[in-house]
Design a protein around this motif. Structure first.
Motif, short mmCIF file in Angstrom:
data_model
loop_
_atom_site.label_atom_id
_atom_site.label_comp_id
_atom_site.label_asym_id
_atom_site.label_seq_id
_atom_site.Cartn_x
_atom_site.Cartn_y
_atom_site.Cartn_z
N SER A 1 28.11 3.65 65.69
CA SER A 1 29.05 4.65 65.20
C SER A 1 29.53 4.33 63.79
N ALA A 2 29.84 3.04 63.55
CA ALA A 2 30.28 2.63 62.21
C ALA A 2 29.17 2.81 61.18
N THR A 3 27.92 2.49 61.56
CA THR A 3 26.79 2.65 60.64
C THR A 3 26.60 4.12 60.27
N LEU A 4 26.72 5.01 61.25
CA LEU A 4 26.59 6.44 60.99
C LEU A 4 27.65 6.90 60.00
N GLN A 5 28.90 6.53 60.27
CA GLN A 5 29.98 7.00 59.40
C GLN A 5 29.86 6.41 58.00
N LEU A 6 29.44 5.16 57.89
CA LEU A 6 29.26 4.54 56.58
C LEU A 6 28.14 5.23 55.81
N SER A 7 27.04 5.52 56.48
CA SER A 7 25.92 6.20 55.82
C SER A 7 26.31 7.61 55.38
N VAL A 8 27.04 8.31 56.22
CA VAL A 8 27.51 9.66 55.86
C VAL A 8 28.39 9.60 54.62
N ALA A 9 29.32 8.63 54.58
CA ALA A 9 30.23 8.50 53.45
C ALA A 9 29.49 8.11 52.17
N LEU A 10 28.57 7.16 52.25
CA LEU A 10 27.84 6.71 51.06
C LEU A 10 26.96 7.79 50.47
N ASN A 11 26.46 8.69 51.33
CA ASN A 11 25.58 9.75 50.86
C ASN A 11 26.31 11.05 50.57
N GLY A 12 27.64 11.03 50.68
CA GLY A 12 28.44 12.19 50.32
C GLY A 12 28.26 13.39 51.22
N ARG A 13 27.88 13.15 52.49
CA ARG A 13 27.70 14.26 53.43
C ARG A 13 28.95 14.45 54.27
N GLU A 14 29.12 15.65 54.79
CA GLU A 14 30.24 15.94 55.67
C GLU A 14 29.88 15.71 57.14
N VAL A 15 28.62 15.92 57.46
CA VAL A 15 28.16 15.71 58.84
C VAL A 15 26.92 14.82 58.79
#
Length: 465
Positions: free
Chosen positions: A407-421
């Motif tokens: 879950s943390a990896t998903l949220q970190l990847s989403v944030a680093l790539n500037g995506r909302e979902v």
């Protein structure tokens, strides 16, 4: 005395209920998030809250079973789990869901290790592999049926139905245990290590809270970092206490037994990586592929189908290659199947996705059977309660860590790539992290003696000590 295979199958009704619950919840997470007004990635707390409670209370299970009788505790645990399942289905908010899941964790903490203890004290060493296979095969029906049943219930009725399905299963399991399994006499064990239990519980709760919140904006950063530091300090304190206590909450002296140490240490790392997969797959199929809950459930069940198919072949694999080589090389194969999931893209045929998940289920099932069979092979009879508490803790903690890491990896990847979902590249990152952790289990099994488990596989050997 009843046939050990019959007792194993009945005890496995508890594993069936627990495994069914974990897989249907993962499939229903997106629908639960919409209903409760939460982010699907945050809904992982509905899984980790249960796993943390399970892990916190497991160390007490051996003492409670000795003090009040394993059969009585097992019946009460199934009843608690069943009641909590009904309450989960009635939840109207995420906090209510978490509270009900914690109660489920309390029931599960007593249910699975105490059920295993009921069986282990009735079988001989040469019956161990057979009994373990019978114990785990019905339990695998849960994850086999979970994804498709969870998807269909979610789409046709409601996500709440995935919890209510535990109620009839629990009632039938209680009836069978009451009628068939003979009781083990209660004893007067030494007083429980309350200080150790408190330290272990606080350490686990702090660590899991920190892993769930660090860098995810759910709480102020200083709070997550402070709780992480408290968890690390308390963990060190708890380990030092358990090493010195006369009757510790977790008996680390058992790690001096090579056939117990390898499944605990190597298995802990393997389960962190493998624990990420059941969380990632349904989300990837629904958020990345746009599949419905029913569609993702039908594809996800390939993992459990592979696991179920491997069980009859486990004896041949262990006889042919031995416990040590299976734990080393199968970890490599399992890591490759998890890494292959990272290549999934919406253009992939569902049949190809199904095959990859099937192979992954085969590998992980063989690994879990090998770990669970070997762990108790050389444990003396008088140490079984302590061994089930320590090993069950080492089983459940990494599953919670696996979900938290994914879950943390998903949220970190989403944030680093500037995506909302979350998109498929974000899930790729999660799968690769899981594969790396699974691969690390291979070198940790090298210290295992080459002849480990020979008496079990050959079907010979003396009675359990």
């Amino acid at each position: 005395m009843p046939d050990p295979r019959l007792m194993a199958a009945i005890v496995a009704s508890a594993l069936f209920m627990q495994n069914l619950d974990s897989t249907v919840v993962a499939t229903a997470l997106p629908a639960m998030a919409r209903s409760l007004g939460e982010d699907p990635l945050v809904m992982g707390v509905a899984i980790t809250s249960y796993l943390v409670a399970l892990t916190v209370f497991i160390p007490l299970s051996g003492w409670v079973a000795d003090r009040f009788g394993a059969k009585q505790v097992f019946l009460a645990a199934i009843g608690t789990f069943t009641l909590a399942s009904a309450l989960c289905g009635l939840s109207g908010s995420l906090p209510e869901m978490v509270a009900a899941r914690v109660l489920q964790g309390l029931g599960g903490a007593m249910m699975v290790p105490v059920g295993r203890l009921l069986l282990l004290r009735r079988v001989r060493k040469e019956e161990l592999l057979s009994a373990t296979t019978w114990l785990t095969m019905p339990g695998l029906l849960g994850p086999l049926l979970g994804p498709p049943v969870g998807g269909l219930l979610t789409d046709l009725i409601s996500w709440r139905a995935v919890f209510w399905i535990n109620v009839p299963v629990g009632l039938i399991g209680m009836l069978l245990v009451w009628r068939v399994i003979p009781p083990l006499p209660a004893s007067l064990p030494p007083p429980p290590d309350l200080r150790g239990l408190t330290l272990v519980g606080v350490a686990l709760a702090c660590l899991m809270f920190a892993f769930e919140t660090l860098g995810r904006g759910l709480v102020p950063p200083f709070l997550a970092e402070g709780v992480l530091l408290a968890g690390i300090v308390t963990t060190i304190w708890a380990v030092r206490h358990c090493l010195r206590a006369a009757n510790p909450a977790l008996d680390f002296s058992l790690l001096s037994i090579p056939a117990f140490r390898a499944p605990v240490v190597s298995g802990l790392v393997f389960r962190i990586g493998a624990g990420a997969v059941p969380f990632l797959i349904p989300l990837a199929l629904q958020l990345g592929f746009g599949a419905s809950a029913a569609q993702s459930g039908m594809v996800s069940f390939a993992t459990a189908l592979g696991a179920f198919a491997m069980k009859p072949m486990a004896r041949f694999a262990l006889r042919r290659f031995g416990f040590r080589d299976v734990l080393i090389w199968n970890a490599v194969l399992a890591a490759l199947t998890i890494a292959a999931c990272g290549a999934f893209r919406p253009g992939w045929p569902m049949a190809a996705v199904f095959v990859v998940l099937l192979l992954g289920g085969l590998c992980r099932s063989l690994h879990f059977t090998t770990l669970n069979t070997l762990a108790y092979a050389d444990v003396p009879q008088e140490k079984l309660s302590a061994a089930t508490s320590l090993y069950s803790t080492a089983q459940q903690l990494p599953l919670a860590l696996g979900v938290a890491v994914a879950s943390a990896t998903l949220q970190l990847s989403v944030a680093l790539n500037g995506r909302e979902v979350a998109a498929m590249p974000d899930f790729t990152a999660g799968f690769l992290i899981g594969a790396l952790l699974t691969l690390l289990a291979a070198p940790l099994a090298i210290s295992l003696p080459r002849d480990a488990g020979e008496g079990i596989v050959a079907g010979g050997g003396a009675r359990r000590r």
